[in-house]
Structures are given as structure tokens and as C-alpha cells.
Design a protein around this motif. Sequence first.
Motif, PDB file in Angstrom:
ATOM      1  N   HIS A 118      15.927  36.564  47.764  1.00  0.00           N
ATOM      2  CA  HIS A 118      16.297  35.995  46.465  1.00  0.00           C
ATOM      3  C   HIS A 118      16.695  37.065  45.447  1.00  0.00           C
ATOM      4  O   HIS A 118      17.627  36.882  44.667  1.00  0.00           O
ATOM      5  CB  HIS A 118      15.149  35.138  45.919  1.00  0.00           C
ATOM      6  N   ALA A 119      15.967  38.171  45.438  1.00  0.00           N
ATOM      7  CA  ALA A 119      16.254  39.250  44.470  1.00  0.00           C
ATOM      8  C   ALA A 119      17.644  39.842  44.738  1.00  0.00           C
ATOM      9  O   ALA A 119      18.417  40.110  43.808  1.00  0.00           O
ATOM     10  CB  ALA A 119      15.188  40.334  44.557  1.00  0.00           C
ATOM     11  N   ALA A 120      17.967  40.009  46.021  1.00  0.00           N
ATOM     12  CA  ALA A 120      19.279  40.579  46.388  1.00  0.00           C
ATOM     13  C   ALA A 120      20.397  39.602  46.016  1.00  0.00           C
ATOM     14  O   ALA A 120      21.458  40.004  45.521  1.00  0.00           O
ATOM     15  CB  ALA A 120      19.325  40.880  47.885  1.00  0.00           C
ATOM     16  N   ILE A 121      20.138  38.300  46.253  1.00  0.00           N
ATOM     17  CA  ILE A 121      21.134  37.265  45.906  1.00  0.00           C
ATOM     18  C   ILE A 121      21.413  37.301  44.408  1.00  0.00           C
ATOM     19  O   ILE A 121      22.564  37.297  43.970  1.00  0.00           O
ATOM     20  CB  ILE A 121      20.647  35.857  46.344  1.00  0.00           C
ATOM     21  N   ARG A 122      20.312  37.347  43.608  1.00  0.00           N
ATOM     22  CA  ARG A 122      20.463  37.374  42.141  1.00  0.00           C
ATOM     23  C   ARG A 122      21.250  38.616  41.706  1.00  0.00           C
ATOM     24  O   ARG A 122      22.157  38.522  40.875  1.00  0.00           O
ATOM     25  CB  ARG A 122      19.088  37.333  41.467  1.00  0.00           C
ATOM     26  N   ALA A 123      20.919  39.788  42.264  1.00  0.00           N
ATOM     27  CA  ALA A 123      21.591  41.038  41.875  1.00  0.00           C
ATOM     28  C   ALA A 123      23.092  40.949  42.184  1.00  0.00           C
ATOM     29  O   ALA A 123      23.934  41.346  41.372  1.00  0.00           O
ATOM     30  CB  ALA A 123      20.961  42.214  42.618  1.00  0.00           C
ATOM     31  N   ARG A 124      23.432  40.393  43.377  1.00  0.00           N
ATOM     32  CA  ARG A 124      24.853  40.278  43.768  1.00  0.00           C
ATOM     33  C   ARG A 124      25.608  39.349  42.814  1.00  0.00           C
ATOM     34  O   ARG A 124      26.690  39.675  42.334  1.00  0.00           O
ATOM     35  CB  ARG A 124      24.943  39.749  45.211  1.00  0.00           C
ATOM     36  N   ILE A 125      24.970  38.200  42.509  1.00  0.00           N
ATOM     37  CA  ILE A 125      25.645  37.208  41.649  1.00  0.00           C
ATOM     38  C   ILE A 125      25.800  37.745  40.226  1.00  0.00           C
ATOM     39  O   ILE A 125      26.834  37.537  39.577  1.00  0.00           O
ATOM     40  CB  ILE A 125      24.890  35.853  41.681  1.00  0.00           C
ATOM     41  N   GLU A 126      24.770  38.450  39.729  1.00  0.00           N
ATOM     42  CA  GLU A 126      24.871  39.018  38.375  1.00  0.00           C
ATOM     43  C   GLU A 126      25.996  40.039  38.291  1.00  0.00           C
ATOM     44  O   GLU A 126      26.714  40.119  37.290  1.00  0.00           O
ATOM     45  CB  GLU A 126      23.529  39.644  37.963  1.00  0.00           C
ATOM     46  N   GLU A 127      26.182  40.815  39.353  1.00  0.00           N
ATOM     47  CA  GLU A 127      27.255  41.807  39.410  1.00  0.00           C
ATOM     48  C   GLU A 127      28.619  41.110  39.384  1.00  0.00           C
ATOM     49  O   GLU A 127      29.516  41.485  38.620  1.00  0.00           O
ATOM     50  CB  GLU A 127      27.103  42.642  40.701  1.00  0.00           C
ATOM     51  N   GLU A 128      28.754  40.040  40.222  1.00  0.00           N
ATOM     52  CA  GLU A 128      30.016  39.273  40.258  1.00  0.00           C
ATOM     53  C   GLU A 128      30.287  38.635  38.899  1.00  0.00           C
ATOM     54  O   GLU A 128      31.420  38.603  38.420  1.00  0.00           O
ATOM     55  CB  GLU A 128      29.938  38.165  41.327  1.00  0.00           C
ATOM     56  N   HIS A 129      29.199  38.131  38.290  1.00  0.00           N
ATOM     57  CA  HIS A 129      29.335  37.423  37.015  1.00  0.00           C
ATOM     58  C   HIS A 129      29.858  38.358  35.914  1.00  0.00           C
ATOM     59  O   HIS A 129      30.700  37.952  35.105  1.00  0.00           O
ATOM     60  CB  HIS A 129      27.993  36.823  36.592  1.00  0.00           C
ATOM     61  N   ARG A 130      29.375  39.593  35.908  1.00  0.00           N
ATOM     62  CA  ARG A 130      29.811  40.548  34.875  1.00  0.00           C
ATOM     63  C   ARG A 130      31.325  40.756  34.951  1.00  0.00           C
ATOM     64  O   ARG A 130      32.020  40.810  33.937  1.00  0.00           O
ATOM     65  CB  ARG A 130      29.073  41.883  35.016  1.00  0.00           C
ATOM     66  N   ALA A 131      31.842  40.854  36.171  1.00  0.00           N
ATOM     67  CA  ALA A 131      33.292  41.033  36.356  1.00  0.00           C
ATOM     68  C   ALA A 131      34.047  39.787  35.885  1.00  0.00           C
ATOM     69  O   ALA A 131      35.059  39.888  35.183  1.00  0.00           O
ATOM     70  CB  ALA A 131      33.588  41.311  37.837  1.00  0.00           C
ATOM     71  N   ASP A 132      33.512  38.582  36.258  1.00  0.00           N
ATOM     72  CA  ASP A 132      34.159  37.315  35.845  1.00  0.00           C
ATOM     73  C   ASP A 132      34.155  37.190  34.332  1.00  0.00           C
ATOM     74  O   ASP A 132      35.142  36.777  33.713  1.00  0.00           O
ATOM     75  CB  ASP A 132      33.412  36.110  36.454  1.00  0.00           C
ATOM     76  N   GLU A 133      33.016  37.541  33.724  1.00  0.00           N
ATOM     77  CA  GLU A 133      32.878  37.410  32.269  1.00  0.00           C
ATOM     78  C   GLU A 133      33.909  38.281  31.553  1.00  0.00           C
ATOM     79  O   GLU A 133      34.541  37.852  30.577  1.00  0.00           O
ATOM     80  CB  GLU A 133      31.452  37.817  31.851  1.00  0.00           C
ATOM     81  N   GLN A 134      34.102  39.491  32.067  1.00  0.00           N
ATOM     82  CA  GLN A 134      35.066  40.405  31.435  1.00  0.00           C
ATOM     83  C   GLN A 134      36.495  39.870  31.560  1.00  0.00           C
ATOM     84  O   GLN A 134      37.283  39.940  30.613  1.00  0.00           O
ATOM     85  CB  GLN A 134      34.962  41.809  32.068  1.00  0.00           C
ATOM     86  N   LYS A 135      36.817  39.272  32.735  1.00  0.00           N
ATOM     87  CA  LYS A 135      38.153  38.694  32.931  1.00  0.00           C
ATOM     88  C   LYS A 135      38.409  37.571  31.929  1.00  0.00           C
ATOM     89  O   LYS A 135      39.492  37.450  31.361  1.00  0.00           O
ATOM     90  CB  LYS A 135      38.289  38.147  34.363  1.00  0.00           C
ATOM     91  N   VAL A 136      37.375  36.715  31.719  1.00  0.00           N
ATOM     92  CA  VAL A 136      37.518  35.594  30.774  1.00  0.00           C
ATOM     93  C   VAL A 136      37.693  36.137  29.356  1.00  0.00           C
ATOM     94  O   VAL A 136      38.524  35.633  28.584  1.00  0.00           O
ATOM     95  CB  VAL A 136      36.294  34.638  30.859  1.00  0.00           C
ATOM     96  N   LYS A 137      36.930  37.171  29.005  1.00  0.00           N
ATOM     97  CA  LYS A 137      37.066  37.773  27.666  1.00  0.00           C
ATOM     98  C   LYS A 137      38.472  38.338  27.478  1.00  0.00           C
ATOM     99  O   LYS A 137      39.085  38.176  26.410  1.00  0.00           O
ATOM    100  CB  LYS A 137      36.014  38.870  27.465  1.00  0.00           C
ATOM    101  N   ASP A 138      38.980  38.995  28.517  1.00  0.00           N
ATOM    102  CA  ASP A 138      40.325  39.576  28.437  1.00  0.00           C
ATOM    103  C   ASP A 138      41.383  38.482  28.265  1.00  0.00           C
ATOM    104  O   ASP A 138      42.430  38.702  27.654  1.00  0.00           O
ATOM    105  CB  ASP A 138      40.637  40.394  29.699  1.00  0.00           C
ATOM    106  N   ALA A 139      41.087  37.272  28.828  1.00  0.00           N
ATOM    107  CA  ALA A 139      42.037  36.149  28.727  1.00  0.00           C
ATOM    108  C   ALA A 139      41.950  35.450  27.376  1.00  0.00           C
ATOM    109  O   ALA A 139      42.718  34.534  27.097  1.00  0.00           O
ATOM    110  CB  ALA A 139      41.786  35.148  29.852  1.00  0.00           C
ATOM    111  N   GLY A 140      40.974  35.864  26.537  1.00  0.00           N
ATOM    112  CA  GLY A 140      40.869  35.275  25.185  1.00  0.00           C
ATOM    113  C   GLY A 140      39.626  34.439  24.942  1.00  0.00           C
ATOM    114  O   GLY A 140      39.487  33.829  23.887  1.00  0.00           O
ATOM    115  N   GLY A 141      38.720  34.362  25.945  1.00  0.00           N
ATOM    116  CA  GLY A 141      37.487  33.571  25.759  1.00  0.00           C
ATOM    117  C   GLY A 141      37.739  32.084  25.891  1.00  0.00           C
ATOM    118  O   GLY A 141      38.833  31.652  26.295  1.00  0.00           O
ATOM    119  N   LEU A 142      36.749  31.288  25.553  1.00  0.00           N
ATOM    120  CA  LEU A 142      36.874  29.827  25.689  1.00  0.00           C
ATOM    121  C   LEU A 142      37.829  29.266  24.632  1.00  0.00           C
ATOM    122  O   LEU A 142      37.714  29.568  23.447  1.00  0.00           O
ATOM    123  CB  LEU A 142      35.489  29.171  25.539  1.00  0.00           C
TER     124      LEU A 142
END
Length: 897
Positions: free
Chosen positions: A525-549
Motif C-alpha cells: 500500500h505504501a508503494a502504491i501511494r508513493a507511485r500515485i502521488e508522484e504521478e499526481h504531481r506531474a498531472d497537477e502541473q500539466k493542468v496548472k500549465d493548461a490554465g487550471g479549472l
Amino acid sequence: MLGLGSLAKKVFGSPNDRKVKSVRPLVAQINALEAEHQAKTDAEIIAKTEELRSRATGGESLDDLLPEAFANCREAARRALGLRAHDVQLIGGIFLHQGNIAEMKTGEGKTLVATFPAYLNALTGKGVHIVTVNDYLAKRDAEWMGKVYGALGLTTGVVYPRQPDEEKRAAYAADITYATNNELGFDYLRDNMRASLSDMAQRDHNFAIVDEVDSILIDEARTPLIISGPTQDRSDLYIAIDKIIPELVEDHYTLDEKARNASFTDEGNDFLEDKLHEVGLLPEGQSLYDPESTTIVHHLTNALRAHKMFHKDQQYIVRSGEVVLVDEFTGRMMPGRRLSEGLHQAIEAKEGCQIQPENVTLASVTFQNYFRLYGKLAGMTGTAATEAEEFMAIYGLGVVEIPTNVPVARIDDDDAVYRTAREKYEAIVETIREAHAKGQPVLVGTTSIEKSEMLGKMLAAAKLPHNILNARQHEQEAQIVADAGKLGAITIATNMAGRGTDIKLGGNVEFKVMEAIAADPTGDHAAIRARIEEEHRADEQKVKDAGGLYVLATERHESRRIDNQLRGRSGRQGDPGRSSFFLSLEDDLMRIFGSDKLDKMLSTLGMKEGEAIVHPWVNKSLERAQAKVEGRNFDIRKQLLKFDDVMNDQRKVIFGQRREVMAAEDIAEVARDMRHQVIEDMVATYMPPKSYADQWEVEEMTRAVRETLGIDVPLADWAAEDGVDQDVVEERLRDAADAYMASKAAQFGPEQMRSIEKQVLLQTIDQKWRDHLLTLEHLRSVVGFRGYAQRDPLNEYKTEGFQLFESMLDGLRSDVTTKLARIQPLSPEQQEQLIRQLQAQQQAAQRALEPAAAETPEAAREGFDETNPETWGNPGRNDVCPCGSGKKFKHCHGRLA
């Protein structure tokens, strides 16, 4: 050149700035204690609560305890949840404790803010209620914040519908209780229909913190909570009248969309009269204008409103053959909530659904009057400033805007106004396409289910993937909202853009982690969470670059608050974002509130097809129109409250009397006072003051004494005696009646007599109050016509309402005295049977209020899904159907073909 007001604001700050500044020293005191509390062990945190509790009950003021309590609570929250409250959250908590509304933007952590004042006020031991808008949030917040209260040594309870009585009483006995506004109001009414104090669930109304306070205290304020019982079935009448309405033409009726009302013209009345004579609903020779026709006219008006003012998939939906109302402000379904005075039955007839019998009111209260019972009230919302005047006038609540932790970076566009709805929707689809192409998530706000589904079809035709969130997708709400911030996501929402669940850029990490663990339960579970948090940070930055919600609203609501709630979904915690409103002259708000002038102006300007007018002036004029509507709605609520206050004062008297009766060990004195008052009234009626003995109505009074007091007295002989006046007769009657009741008490035995007196009094109070509520309803429906006679309807209602109440109390005294006088001493077995019978009568009105089943609620069972019958197990034939319809299983999904 600055005006005087602008200059003063620049130098001294706005009044709101000054309020916020005034509590900064308190925040500094709390921060100064942080290191000391961080050094404490978990046990010392709980010990600190005990110390603060003893100081609070010992007389020290909560204001003096505030810095230490807040510091203790902040540390407990940091340990229990890993969240350290920001200074602005402490400021919000301070204003809540002071009995204000804290206006905090979306994503600023209102759920955590409530723990500070709740903890501080719970130290008195009187309980704190935290009010949410739905059961999901009540359970979620109780479980989530319960960890904080647990770390502080306090207990947490949650109240939900159909909860077993023992569990409900325990929830209310907890230090902090989470519940919905509906359940709190209904429990208050249920408690005041109970037979004994031990059956009552709620404690005193000490302090309440209302989440989404504008939704509960403004939007729902006009909706009374009603506990009712069924009357006779009149479904044939509804069906017969419903068949006539489609034959009407436009000349037969007039519609008032602003007031949501409908009425018949003279031509319509003539047509209906002929038609009703023809089908036999109106006797020959009887006119619609005759008093005997009142009921038929009432049903006709309701049927007209059902057809012309209430539309399927807008104000209601049909689910499992039942008409379910949709909340116009949140778009949520309201199962169990019904329109009153036969209107719901008229809609059921129109839709061909099974017609439920009308109900008679057993008890009712409005949210306005329920929440004014609390000694102290506070609230939280993202949007309250536009209704500040109403909050202060009705609830005495000030509104304080709490600054955001990080400055808001959202771009708010000026409104774009198109000539037609078609042009507007085409522009919306094109704008969504452009945003989607660059990966920007879009949240589209609509005002009805119908419009959201129509837009959904347009997006499908344009091959744009999307999710629709409305009352039909109620169960998947949290999941859809959690996904709304993902890269390129398109979400259409009906007036409820994610209440209670934040839209986080890149999607919701917790939901992603839960999904991944569910897919691979044996993984690390800890490894799953770490992987998803890492992926999420990249996704979040892409959305911010696109102008946010990007929040794109397809219409203006008549309330600015609802628009601001939608707009506030974007730009949380300093995120980038954008909001736009797309309007057309065919929108309801524009159409009802004067778009004619604007249409002429746009024609003069020579606007081309597909062009929009965008200008700050348009925003200003729209805001003025909305402010007008808000002002009118406030006036309606204010007027309704004045009328309801009349009933509320009476309600408090009756509920207070019931409580006194239940609390009293012996009510013989109450019964004796009632008996003496009845005798005094009787003497005044049959032997008027200053009248002579030969003018007394001796024969009639002898009969009345026998019927009411159960005694035979020689009134004629007394009247013939010299020196006997009304006072002497009254005294002799009192002595004779008291002696008769004393002998009766001796025959029954003191214990049995006390029980019988209490049951008779409670049963009679309830019966009289029910009848009185019905009379007040009728008075209310006709009193408005007094305005035509230049008389104030409110004053008329107050005067006549008071007279009716006095008359009810007279009737109560008389009925109780008569019932007690007629009770005959019986054998022990018969006495037991009589007491059981009285108790059964007393509890008959409560049966509808009891939980449907004293077991785990259906929705809480593991794997249970109310939309999937395969997950229901084996419901009993007489159990409530698991689909949520409220019907028995045998009458719903278990119905035999």
C-alpha cells in the motif's frame, strides 16, 4: 480623485478588514502556545481537555479559555490528521465561536475550522451540533473529525434517518453531534410528540455550527418541516380533474412565473363549470363561485399548477413510479419530501403515478424558527456576503469574510450575452472544445437536469467525452467531482458543483489510491501511494500549465450566491483558474426580468449571428436584476416568518406544557386547576355576573355539570336559597367536584390515578394541537383576502390566531376534566388494559416516526447499492424497499406481477 468613502477605506481598511484585524492578537496568543502543546504527550493533551472542562464548568468564561483550547485542538488535529491549521483557519474559528458566519472560499478547510469552536463550546458539557446539508457529509465529517475529538478526549456522534432510538439518544448525548438540518428539525418535532422524557433524544439547544449556512438558513428557510398522518384516499378526484386540464386553452388561465402561481380567467371558469357538470364532479345548479365549490376550485388550481408550473426533470423526476422532488438550489433529489395541500398528488395524477393519500399535519416547524432555538448559532459558507442583511435581521448573525491563505489567482471573465439560446449553446460547445484541446478541465454549470442532458447530447455529437452530475447520478457524486479536475476532464453539473468534495487539479489523490488498492489488495500500500502521488504531481502541473479549472456557467441563477458558489469551485488555495458566464436573452432570468429593452438595443447595434455582447456594464445591470430578486425573496421570507412567529409562540407554549407534564411526578394539581377553571367558566356562562337568580339558566347548567364534572348537584335548591350568589355556587361546585375526584382517586389507587391523569392530559394536548394546526392552516389560506377590505392580513392573523389558541386551551381544560370525570374504577386487569389503551392512543401518532428497522441502515451495508437489486440480500415482504422509495418491499420492487 478618490471619493471620501474610498479614501477612508484606503486609510482605515473596510469594516471587514477591521474585524479581522481585531482578532489577530488572539491568533498571536494561540501561536505563542504552539511549542508548549507540541511538547505534550497524547495523554497530556487529553488531561488538558479535562483541566479546561473543569475550569469552564467552574465559571471561567470560554473567551478566557480560547487561546489554550485552540492551541490544544490545533495540536490534536496535527497528530490525528496530519493537518496543521493556518492562521486564517484560526481566525475563522474565533468568529464562529463569537456567533458569526465565517465566509471562507472553497478549499480553505471549513471542515477543520469547525473543530476549534466546537471543541471550545463542548467544554461546558452542554453539547454542540454541527449541521451539514446531507447524510453523506454528516457521516464523512463525523468519522474524519471524530479522530481529532477522540485525540482530545471528547465523544462524537452522528444522527441519520431511520436510526435506532438507543443509538440516536447516544449520538445526541455525545459532546459533538453531526447531523443534517432535516434530521435535527424532525427529531425536535418527534421529541415533542413523545410520551415520556426518557424517550426524547435531543438535549438542550446550546450551540450549532451550520455548514453551507446560506443553503440551510436562506434557501430552505421557507420550507416547513412537517410530520403528518394520512387522510382519506381521494385519488379518483385527482385523476378525474387531471383529465380536464389538457382541454384548456391559453385564454382559460393566466400564469405568474415570478410568484409560481396560476389562476383561471372568467372564460376558463365558464368552460370548467360546463365540463364539471358534464362529468358529474359539480352538482347541477351549483356554480364554481359557490362556497361549497371551494374544494373543487382548490383541486383545479393545483392541477393547473402541476401541468403549467412544474416540469418533469426540472422541479421533479419520476423514479420507480414515484414523483421525487429535486432541490432547485442544489439539484439533489429529496426522497420523502412532498409538496403540501394536494399539489404533490396533482403531479402524481399528471404523471400517471400511484397517488399517495393527502396528509394532515401532526407537527411542523420552519428552519428559521428551529435554529432560533439555539442559545448561540454560527455558520460557514463560501458565499454569504450578498445576504448579510437577512442573516442579521432574522438570526442576529454577522457575516465576516475570512481572508484566503494564499491570494486568489482565478480570472473572472465578463458575462457574454447572446441573442438566442441556440447561439449561446453553440458558443459554449466551441469554448469547451478549445479548453479540452489544451487539456484544461472544464466544469459546466446548468440550472436544470433537462438542460444538462441537452448539453450532454450536444457534446456527444461533437465527440467530446464528458460526465454529467445531477440528481440522477446522485450516488456517483463524490467520484464524478473527484475526477472533475483531471487533465482534459469535462463535467456538467446541475446547481451543485461538488459541495463537500473539493475539485483538486489533476484529480483526487485519495480516490486514486483507493481505486489502486481495490484493484491490487495484496500489493504494498505504501508503494502504491508513493507511485500515485508522484504521478499526481506531474498531472497537477500539466493542468496548472493548461490554465487550471475552467468554470463555465450556462445561465445566471436568480441568486448571486449560487453563481458565486459555482465560480468559487475554481482557483482553490491559490490555484490558477478561470470562470465565464454565457447568457442569452431567452434565459429565464433575462426573459422574466426585462430583456426586451436589451433585445431592442442589440438589434439597433446590428449584432451578427453568433456574436456576443461583453461589457462590465452588462454585469452591473444583471447584478442589479439579481439583487432585486433577492430583495423580493427576502421580503417574502420576512413576511412568512412574521406569520410563522404567531404559530411559533403557541408551539413553544404547548411543547413547554407537554414537557412540564412529562417531567411532573404528580399532575393532580394541574388537573384540579383545570377543573376549577372549567367550573369558573361554567358559572360565568350560565349565571352571568350582575344577574338575578331568576335569570340563571339552572336546568341547562345542571345538565352541563352532570356531563362535564360527572356529578349531580341540587342547583335549583341552591338558587332558591337566600344569600346564594355566583361565588357561593362556584365554591360548592368546586368542593363537590374535588370530593368526587378524590373518591375516584382512592378507588383507583394513587399510582394508577397519576398515570391515567398524565396519559389523558398528554393525549388531549396532542389531539387539540393537531386540530388547532389545521384550523390555523385554513385561517392562513383565507386571511390574505382581508387586504381587499383595507385590513392588515398579518394583524388579522395574529388576532384571530390568538383567539383560536385561547379557545383551544378552553377546550383542552374542558376535555381533560370530562375524560377524567368519566373514568370509572375497574378491576386491576381492566385498569391495566385502560392504561395500555391510553398509551397506545398516545403513541399512535408516533408510529410513523419510528425507525423502519432497528438494524444497520441499508446504505451502510458492505457492497450495498440501492440501484442494484442483486446487492439487496433477502428483504422481508413488509420491510422498507432498499431502493430508497420509502414504500414497503411488497408494494415496490417486491410487487408480484
